[in-house]
Write a protein that holds these residues in place. Structure first.
Motif, PDB file in Angstrom:
ATOM      1  N   ARG A   1       3.090  -5.127   1.753  1.00 43.36           N
ATOM      2  CA  ARG A   1       2.578  -6.494   1.761  1.00 43.36           C
ATOM      3  C   ARG A   1       1.490  -6.743   0.721  1.00 43.36           C
ATOM      4  O   ARG A   1       1.052  -7.890   0.558  1.00 43.36           O
ATOM      5  N   TYR A   2       1.028  -5.707   0.052  1.00 41.35           N
ATOM      6  CA  TYR A   2      -0.071  -5.863  -0.898  1.00 41.35           C
ATOM      7  C   TYR A   2       0.329  -5.289  -2.250  1.00 41.35           C
ATOM      8  O   TYR A   2       0.940  -4.229  -2.327  1.00 41.35           O
ATOM      9  N   SER A   3      -0.044  -5.997  -3.311  1.00 37.31           N
ATOM     10  CA  SER A   3       0.425  -5.611  -4.644  1.00 37.31           C
ATOM     11  C   SER A   3      -0.593  -4.798  -5.433  1.00 37.31           C
ATOM     12  O   SER A   3      -0.274  -4.307  -6.523  1.00 37.31           O
ATOM     13  N   PHE A   4      -1.825  -4.645  -4.917  1.00 36.06           N
ATOM     14  CA  PHE A   4      -2.870  -3.906  -5.630  1.00 36.06           C
ATOM     15  C   PHE A   4      -3.379  -2.750  -4.776  1.00 36.06           C
ATOM     16  O   PHE A   4      -3.530  -2.887  -3.552  1.00 36.06           O
ATOM     17  N   VAL A   5      -3.649  -1.617  -5.431  1.00 37.98           N
ATOM     18  CA  VAL A   5      -4.338  -0.497  -4.788  1.00 37.98           C
ATOM     19  C   VAL A   5      -5.495  -0.080  -5.689  1.00 37.98           C
ATOM     20  O   VAL A   5      -5.273   0.360  -6.822  1.00 37.98           O
ATOM     21  N   ALA A   6      -6.714  -0.254  -5.203  1.00 40.39           N
ATOM     22  CA  ALA A   6      -7.885   0.300  -5.894  1.00 40.39           C
ATOM     23  C   ALA A   6      -8.068   1.730  -5.412  1.00 40.39           C
ATOM     24  O   ALA A   6      -7.889   2.024  -4.229  1.00 40.39           O
ATOM     25  N   MET A   7      -8.400   2.630  -6.324  1.00 44.68           N
ATOM     26  CA  MET A   7      -8.538   4.024  -5.935  1.00 44.68           C
ATOM     27  C   MET A   7      -9.776   4.654  -6.557  1.00 44.68           C
ATOM     28  O   MET A   7     -10.278   4.214  -7.602  1.00 44.68           O
ATOM     29  N   ASP A   8     -10.269   5.697  -5.892  1.00 43.48           N
ATOM     30  CA  ASP A   8     -11.374   6.477  -6.400  1.00 43.48           C
ATOM     31  C   ASP A   8     -11.194   7.911  -5.934  1.00 43.48           C
ATOM     32  O   ASP A   8     -10.618   8.161  -4.870  1.00 43.48           O
TER      33      ASP A   8
ATOM     34  N   ILE B   1     -10.014  11.378  -1.791  1.00 47.56           N
ATOM     35  CA  ILE B   1      -9.390  10.302  -2.553  1.00 47.56           C
ATOM     36  C   ILE B   1      -9.346   9.073  -1.655  1.00 47.56           C
ATOM     37  O   ILE B   1      -9.089   9.181  -0.449  1.00 47.56           O
ATOM     38  N   GLY B   2      -9.708   7.929  -2.217  1.00 48.85           N
ATOM     39  CA  GLY B   2      -9.767   6.692  -1.443  1.00 48.85           C
ATOM     40  C   GLY B   2      -8.842   5.634  -2.013  1.00 48.85           C
ATOM     41  O   GLY B   2      -8.675   5.534  -3.235  1.00 48.85           O
ATOM     42  N   PHE B   3      -8.235   4.849  -1.123  1.00 47.32           N
ATOM     43  CA  PHE B   3      -7.346   3.752  -1.507  1.00 47.32           C
ATOM     44  C   PHE B   3      -7.751   2.489  -0.760  1.00 47.32           C
ATOM     45  O   PHE B   3      -7.944   2.522   0.463  1.00 47.32           O
ATOM     46  N   THR B   4      -7.848   1.369  -1.483  1.00 39.91           N
ATOM     47  CA  THR B   4      -8.033   0.056  -0.872  1.00 39.91           C
ATOM     48  C   THR B   4      -6.889  -0.841  -1.284  1.00 39.91           C
ATOM     49  O   THR B   4      -6.621  -1.005  -2.481  1.00 39.91           O
ATOM     50  N   LEU B   5      -6.191  -1.419  -0.313  1.00 40.46           N
ATOM     51  CA  LEU B   5      -5.082  -2.318  -0.573  1.00 40.46           C
ATOM     52  C   LEU B   5      -5.582  -3.758  -0.542  1.00 40.46           C
ATOM     53  O   LEU B   5      -6.367  -4.129   0.345  1.00 40.46           O
ATOM     54  N   PHE B   6      -5.136  -4.567  -1.500  1.00 44.19           N
ATOM     55  CA  PHE B   6      -5.525  -5.976  -1.519  1.00 44.19           C
ATOM     56  C   PHE B   6      -4.487  -6.793  -2.280  1.00 44.19           C
ATOM     57  O   PHE B   6      -3.558  -6.237  -2.892  1.00 44.19           O
TER      58      PHE B   6
END
Length: 280
Positions: free
Chosen positions: A24-31, A66-71
């Motif tokens: 449902r989300y097209s972006f993943v921010a990662m660190d 490792i971190g992922f944020t979906l938006f």
């Protein structure tokens, strides 16, 4: 907004949730967070010298988180996951129980196998980083199960095979008036844009979420045309181009049963014929 801590004990259920929400989300921010640097290049080093040090450090150091944020484009946040890895390859460190959850770090080989299939299943995802060269280097190392390629061009090609659509907030800031050509850290950039942090700095989940919020604020304030910045990482002159060549990874046989029998993995479960089994 929230940050979900992921350990070995809740790894499979949380990956199932992540897989579902990624639809449902097209972006993943990662660190990423890792064990440090052995070589630090001089300020005047060439791009090839920078890559040599990148390879030297990444090949010898390990990921710790490792971190992922979906938006999405509208600024809706789908959630943040922070994966915590075992401290040493092949060694299981049992931690105290918290809320009934065994806080043992996620096995890196299991994560790499699962991550590769998440990427393949959601190939339209746009990956957002901040000064993301090392983040992406560890992604290549994770997914291929091998040292980084010998040359920067081979590295760029491998990265295009794996994730492809990459945006680097620090690179984008070079073209945004008032952001000092991007010559600052994530925390300062967030403060300049009026973006608040959730969680603790230098934790992969918190940094991934802050990267997502900074990117969304920049898009609104500067009316960014994102296609102009696709495929560029800060400090790398070559554009990353996406293609769909499959990347072979090594998966220890003991983990195949977890992936093939886990029925909730509708889109990321893979059969034996799709994995290269290597003796590690």
């Amino acid at each position: 907004m929230w940050i979900k801590e992921v350990w070995q004990g809740n790894f499979l259920p949380e990956v199932c949730v992540l897989d579902k929400i990624m639809q449902r989300y097209s972006f993943v921010a990662m660190d990423t967070e890792f064990t440090g640097f052995l070589h630090v290049p001089s300020r005047n080093a060439s791009e090839d010298e920078h890559y040599h040090d990148l390879k030297y450090n990444t090949d010898r150091m390990r990921l710790t988180q490792i971190g992922f944020t979906l938006f999405d484009d509208e600024g809706n946040i789908g959630g943040t996951w922070q994966f915590n890895f075992r401290k040493s390859p092949g060694v299981s460190f049992k931690k105290n129980q918290r809320g009934g959850l065994n806080l043992e770090g996620v096995d890196m080989n299991l994560f790499a196998t699962t991550f590769r299939n998440l990427v393949k299943s959601h190939h339209g995802i746009k990956w957002i980083t901040f000064h993301g060269l090392y983040d992406m280097a560890y992604v290549v190392k994770l997914v291929t199960g091998s040292p980084l390629p010998d040359s920067s061009m081979e590295f760029i090609e491998s990265l295009g095979n794996i994730v492809g659509r990459v945006y680097d907030v620090k690179y984008i800031a070079k073209y945004c008036r008032g952001l000092l050509c991007g010559e600052m850290g994530l925390e300062r950039m967030a403060n300049m844009l009026g973006v608040c942090r959730l969680g603790i700095a230098h934790q992969a989940g918190s940094d991934a979420l802050l990267t997502a919020c900074v990117y969304l604020e920049m898009k609104e304030v500067y009316q960014l045309i994102e296609e102009r910045f696709e495929g560029f990482l800060y400090g790398v002159s070559t554009k990353i181009e996406k293609n769909y060549e499959l990347v072979t990874i090594c998966c220890p046989p003991q983990y195949l049963q977890h992936l093939t029998r886990c029925s909730p993995f509708n889109s990321i479960c893979v059969g034996l014929d799709q994995l290269s089994i290597c003796n590690i």
